[in-house]
Design a protein around this motif. Structure first.
Motif, PDB file in Angstrom:
ATOM      1  N   ARG A 252       1.782   9.675   3.868  1.00 17.00           N
ATOM      2  CA  ARG A 252       1.309   9.090   2.636  1.00 17.00           C
ATOM      3  C   ARG A 252       0.676  10.228   1.730  1.00 17.00           C
ATOM      4  NH1 ARG A 252      -3.987   6.236   4.974  1.00 17.00           N
ATOM      5  NH2 ARG A 252      -3.901   7.816   6.108  1.00 17.00           N
ATOM      6  N   GLN A 253       0.617  11.529   2.321  1.00 16.38           N
ATOM      7  CA  GLN A 253       0.159  12.471   1.350  1.00 16.38           C
ATOM      8  C   GLN A 253       1.434  13.049   0.466  1.00 16.38           C
ATOM      9  OE1 GLN A 253      -0.739  12.239   4.514  1.00 16.38           O
ATOM     10  NE2 GLN A 253      -2.971  11.967   4.221  1.00 16.38           N
TER      11      GLN A 253
ATOM     12  N   PRO B 233      -1.094   9.499  -7.576  1.00 19.48           N
ATOM     13  CA  PRO B 233      -2.392   9.692  -7.325  1.00 19.48           C
ATOM     14  C   PRO B 233      -3.142   8.627  -6.426  1.00 19.48           C
ATOM     15  CG  PRO B 233      -2.639   9.792  -9.572  1.00 19.48           C
ATOM     16  CD  PRO B 233      -1.407   9.674  -9.167  1.00 19.48           C
ATOM     17  N   SER B 234      -2.541   7.424  -6.611  1.00 20.53           N
ATOM     18  CA  SER B 234      -3.405   6.195  -6.216  1.00 20.53           C
ATOM     19  C   SER B 234      -2.193   5.188  -6.044  1.00 20.53           C
ATOM     20  CB  SER B 234      -4.504   5.677  -6.902  1.00 20.53           C
ATOM     21  OG  SER B 234      -3.847   5.159  -8.116  1.00 20.53           O
ATOM     22  N   THR B 235      -2.621   4.028  -5.208  1.00 23.66           N
ATOM     23  CA  THR B 235      -1.784   2.646  -5.206  1.00 23.66           C
ATOM     24  C   THR B 235      -1.745   2.282  -6.852  1.00 23.66           C
ATOM     25  OG1 THR B 235      -2.484   2.285  -2.844  1.00 23.66           O
ATOM     26  CG2 THR B 235      -1.604   0.428  -4.288  1.00 23.66           C
TER      27      THR B 235
ATOM     28  N   TYR C  86       1.389  10.504  -2.272  1.00 25.10           N
ATOM     29  CA  TYR C  86       0.095  11.144  -3.172  1.00 25.10           C
ATOM     30  C   TYR C  86       0.437  12.140  -3.937  1.00 25.10           C
ATOM     31  CZ  TYR C  86      -3.031   7.566  -1.127  1.00 25.10           C
ATOM     32  OH  TYR C  86      -3.660   6.464  -0.664  1.00 25.10           O
ATOM     33  N   ARG C  87       1.293  13.220  -3.577  1.00 27.87           N
ATOM     34  CA  ARG C  87       1.626  14.073  -4.338  1.00 27.87           C
ATOM     35  C   ARG C  87       2.312  13.806  -5.505  1.00 27.87           C
ATOM     36  NH1 ARG C  87       3.935  16.516   0.752  1.00 27.87           N
ATOM     37  NH2 ARG C  87       2.112  17.779   1.580  1.00 27.87           N
TER      38      ARG C  87
ATOM     39  N   SER D 134       1.104  -1.129  -0.113  1.00 26.59           N
ATOM     40  CA  SER D 134       0.054  -0.030   0.269  1.00 26.59           C
ATOM     41  C   SER D 134       1.060   1.290  -0.045  1.00 26.59           C
ATOM     42  CB  SER D 134      -1.098   0.090   1.241  1.00 26.59           C
ATOM     43  OG  SER D 134       0.083   0.042   2.414  1.00 26.59           O
ATOM     44  N   ILE D 135       0.293   2.480  -0.423  1.00 30.03           N
ATOM     45  CA  ILE D 135       0.922   3.847  -0.180  1.00 30.03           C
ATOM     46  C   ILE D 135       1.545   3.954   1.204  1.00 30.03           C
ATOM     47  CG2 ILE D 135       0.409   6.231  -0.201  1.00 30.03           C
ATOM     48  CD1 ILE D 135       0.367   5.332  -3.101  1.00 30.03           C
TER      49      ILE D 135
END
Length: 197
Positions: A49-50, A57-59, A53-54, A37-38
């Motif tokens: 995690r943010q 955008p997703s796993t 995500y930068r 996972s992220i």
């Protein structure tokens, strides 16, 4: 580029950040397979995690990009394996069969292509990136394509056709799945004739 976190060693550029994230994702896939996972990647990097995500955008987006990185190594190994095969039909047969034999053992690419993945991932088999890789591999076969009567456009179509065959076997390997000599025999009978001049 974001400089917060990174376990005290911020990357010098966005490119370095992406490379670190992909390396951490590769390690997570090696350890956990499809269960990564992220959050796993973020923990490894010492970021939130943010932060990951930068860049992704997703796993699924991270998985796809990690797959692209893994595909480069996979196709390099495949090219090496095919060295010395000069007949177009034999080269195509062995390329398909070997790819199908290696894919289940390759956690990274296997995750992209395994049945049950999201349609976007399964469709990525014939994405622009996948086609470019396949075209590169076909052109690196030890085959004199021009002497065999194949133009550049023919090779592009051949690369696509090989990917589509691989995709169909990945989605539904058959009952029972063909392997080894049986798989190669099937491919020689039904795929090879298209390459005979």
């Amino acid at each position: 580029m974001r400089t917060h976190g990174w376990a005290g060693a911020a990357p010098a550029s966005d490119e370095e950040a992406v490379a670190r994230i992909l390396a951490a994702a590769g390690k997570a896939i090696d350890e956990r397979g499809a269960d990564f996972s992220i959050a796993d990647v973020a923990r490894t990097l010492g970021v939130t995690r943010q932060t990951v995500y930068r860049y992704f955008p997703s796993t699924e987006a991270l998985l796809m990009q990690a797959g692209v990185v893994a595909a480069t190594d996979f196709l390099d190994r495949l090219s090496t394996h095919l060295q010395g095969i000069t007949d177009p039909a034999d080269a195509a047969t062995e390329a398909i069969a070997t790819a199908l034999e290696w894919l289940p053992k390759d956690k990274h690419i296997g995750l992209l292509l395994s049945p049950g993945r999201t349609p976007a991932l399964t469709e990525s088999v014939t994405s622009d990136i996948a086609l470019q890789f396949a075209q590169s591999v076909v052109r690196h076969f030890d085959v004199d394509w021009a002497a065999a009567g194949f133009a550049d456009d023919d090779l592009d179509e051949l690369a696509e056709h090989l990917l589509r065959i691989i995709q169909s076997f990945v989605i539904d390997p058959g009952r029972p799945p063909r392997t080894g000599a049986a798989l190669r025999g099937y491919l020689r009978r039904w795929v090879a004739p298209a390459l005979r001049t």
